[in-house]
Design an enzyme around this catalytic site. Sequence first.
Site, short mmCIF file in Angstrom:
data_model
loop_
_atom_site.label_atom_id
_atom_site.label_comp_id
_atom_site.label_asym_id
_atom_site.label_seq_id
_atom_site.Cartn_x
_atom_site.Cartn_y
_atom_site.Cartn_z
N HIS A 44 11.41 43.94 33.54
CA HIS A 44 11.32 44.02 32.07
C HIS A 44 10.58 45.29 31.65
CE1 HIS A 44 13.23 40.17 31.18
NE2 HIS A 44 12.66 39.74 32.27
N THR A 45 10.74 46.32 32.43
CA THR A 45 10.17 47.62 32.08
C THR A 45 11.24 48.62 31.66
OG1 THR A 45 10.22 48.12 34.43
CG2 THR A 45 8.10 47.46 33.53
N GLY A 131 26.18 35.10 38.04
CA GLY A 131 25.09 34.47 37.28
C GLY A 131 23.81 34.28 38.05
N ALA A 132 23.65 34.98 39.18
CA ALA A 132 22.47 34.77 40.03
C ALA A 132 21.41 35.84 39.80
CB ALA A 132 22.89 34.78 41.50
N LEU A 134 21.97 39.10 40.25
CA LEU A 134 22.19 40.23 41.17
C LEU A 134 23.14 41.25 40.54
CD1 LEU A 134 22.41 38.26 44.54
CD2 LEU A 134 20.45 39.51 43.61
N SER A 135 23.31 41.15 39.23
CA SER A 135 24.06 42.15 38.45
C SER A 135 25.53 42.25 38.80
CB SER A 135 23.41 43.53 38.59
OG SER A 135 22.16 43.51 38.02
N ASP A 181 20.46 48.12 35.80
CA ASP A 181 21.47 47.52 36.68
C ASP A 181 22.66 48.46 36.89
OD1 ASP A 181 19.71 45.45 36.43
OD2 ASP A 181 20.96 44.28 35.07
C1 GLA Z 1 18.34 42.24 33.38
C2 GLA Z 1 18.74 43.46 32.56
C3 GLA Z 1 18.00 44.71 33.04
C4 GLA Z 1 16.48 44.47 33.09
C5 GLA Z 1 16.17 43.17 33.83
C6 GLA Z 1 14.71 42.80 33.76
O1 GLA Z 1 18.74 42.41 34.72
O2 GLA Z 1 20.13 43.67 32.66
O3 GLA Z 1 18.32 45.80 32.19
O4 GLA Z 1 15.93 44.48 31.81
O5 GLA Z 1 16.93 42.07 33.33
O6 GLA Z 1 13.94 43.73 34.43
#
Ligand code: GLA
Length: 394
Positions: A44-45, A131-132, A134-135, A181
Site C-alpha cells: 500500500h505504498t 483472485g489470490a 498474485l496479480s 503489479d
Molecule cells: C494491489 C494493487 C497494487 C498495490 C497493492 C497493495 O495489488 O493492485 O497497486 O496497491 O494492492 O500494495
Amino acid sequence: MTDSSGIDPELVERARDRFTQAFGAEPSPKIAVAPGRVNLIGEHTDYNDGFVLPMAIGRSIVLVFRPRGDRALRGCSVAYDETKELDLDALAPPGGSDWLSYVAGVAWAFATEGLVVPGLDVVVDGDVPLGAGLSSSAALEMATARALADAAALEWDPVRMARLGQKAENQYVGMNCGIMDQFASAVSRAGHALLLDCRSLDTRPVPLPEEAAVVVMDTGARRSLAGSAYNDRRAACERVVAHLRGLDPGVRALRDVTLELLEDAKDDLDPTDLMRARHVVPENARPVHMADALQVGRLEQAGRLMNDSHSSLRDLYEVSCEELDLITDIARGQASCFGARMTGAGFGGCAVALVKAAETGPFCDAVLSAYEEKIDLPAALYPCRPMAGARLLD
Ligand code: GLA
C-alpha cells in the site's frame, strides 16, 4: 513442471490446442506470456508515490493470438470456458470487469495514445491462481499489451506498457490500483526482485541470494470486500496529504511525509486516517532497507523487516485477516523461516515467506499441515524463483 523460463510447456500446448479449436490452426498464431507477481515488501505504498519490492513468479498468463483483418476482438477463456466478442471501435469506459474487459481495456488504452491496434482472436489461459492476490489481472493486461504491441508492429517499451495497463485498470475496469503489479509483470528480470520507486519509476534489480527461497502461501481465503476497502484506504491517505500540504506545501504524497510531521499534526487528523498514515510512512522505507539486506545476504534482517511490515498491515492499515495472520504465524514458527508477511492488497489471498532454500520442501509440508489442521480452505504453497517479465514465446 515449468522450464527455466517459468512457463509450463503443457500449459502452452493446452492453450494452443484451444486456439485451434476456437479459431482454426492457420495462419499459425503467436503466444505472449506475462507473469504474476509477489510483493516482498512495500505494501500500500505504490499509490502513495513510495517504494515497492515485487518479483515476477513462475506462474503466468498465456495469451495465444492472431490479428484479424477487421475490428473484432474475439476472446476465448479456458478458465471460464467461454467465448465472447467485442467491437474494438465501440470500446468506452467504464467497461466491465470480466476477463475480456482486461484485454479490451488495454486495447482501449492503446487507442487513447493514438496507437492503432488490429482486430484480434485470442485465447486466454494461465496458471496464476485467480483472485489470490498474485496479480492475474495485471499479468493478463501485460500479456495483452505484449500481443498488441507485436500485432501493431510497435517496439516493446515495458515501462510505457505498464502505465497503459494501469490506465486500463483504473479507467476501463474501474479498479483504482497503483503501478506495482503491471510494472512487475512487464519489467522484471530473471533472478531478481525489482526495487521500484513509484514516483520516478526508477528501478534497481535486486538479486535474490541463492541460499534464500521465496515461498508464496495461498491461504485459500477469497474476500470480495477488497475493492471497496482498498479505495477507502486510498481516500484516507489522500485526506492526510491534503491536511499536511496545508502545513508544508512540499507534501505531494505520503512519500513526502516524515513521522515527525505526522505526529506534529496528529491532533488535527481523524484517528483512523492517522493510523493508516502511521503504516504508510515507515512502510515506505522498508523496501530500500530490504533490498540492501538482500544485496549483502543479510537474510535475518530481511526477515525482520517482513515481520514488521505484517504487524503494521494488521494493526494500523487493518488489511490482514485471520487466515493471513495464522499462516504467517505458523511460517515464522519454523526454524527455516527468516520472516513472513501478507502480500498484495490483503483481506485474504496470499502471504509470502523468506526461507532457507535447502529446507523449502520440509517448510512447505509443515506449514501446510499445521494450517490445514485449523482452517478448512484449499490452501497451497509455492516456492518461487524470480522470473522475467512479459515476452513472446518463440
Ligand atoms: C494491489 C494493487 C497494487 C498495490 C497493492 C497493495 O495489488 O493492485 O497497486 O496497491 O494492492 O500494495
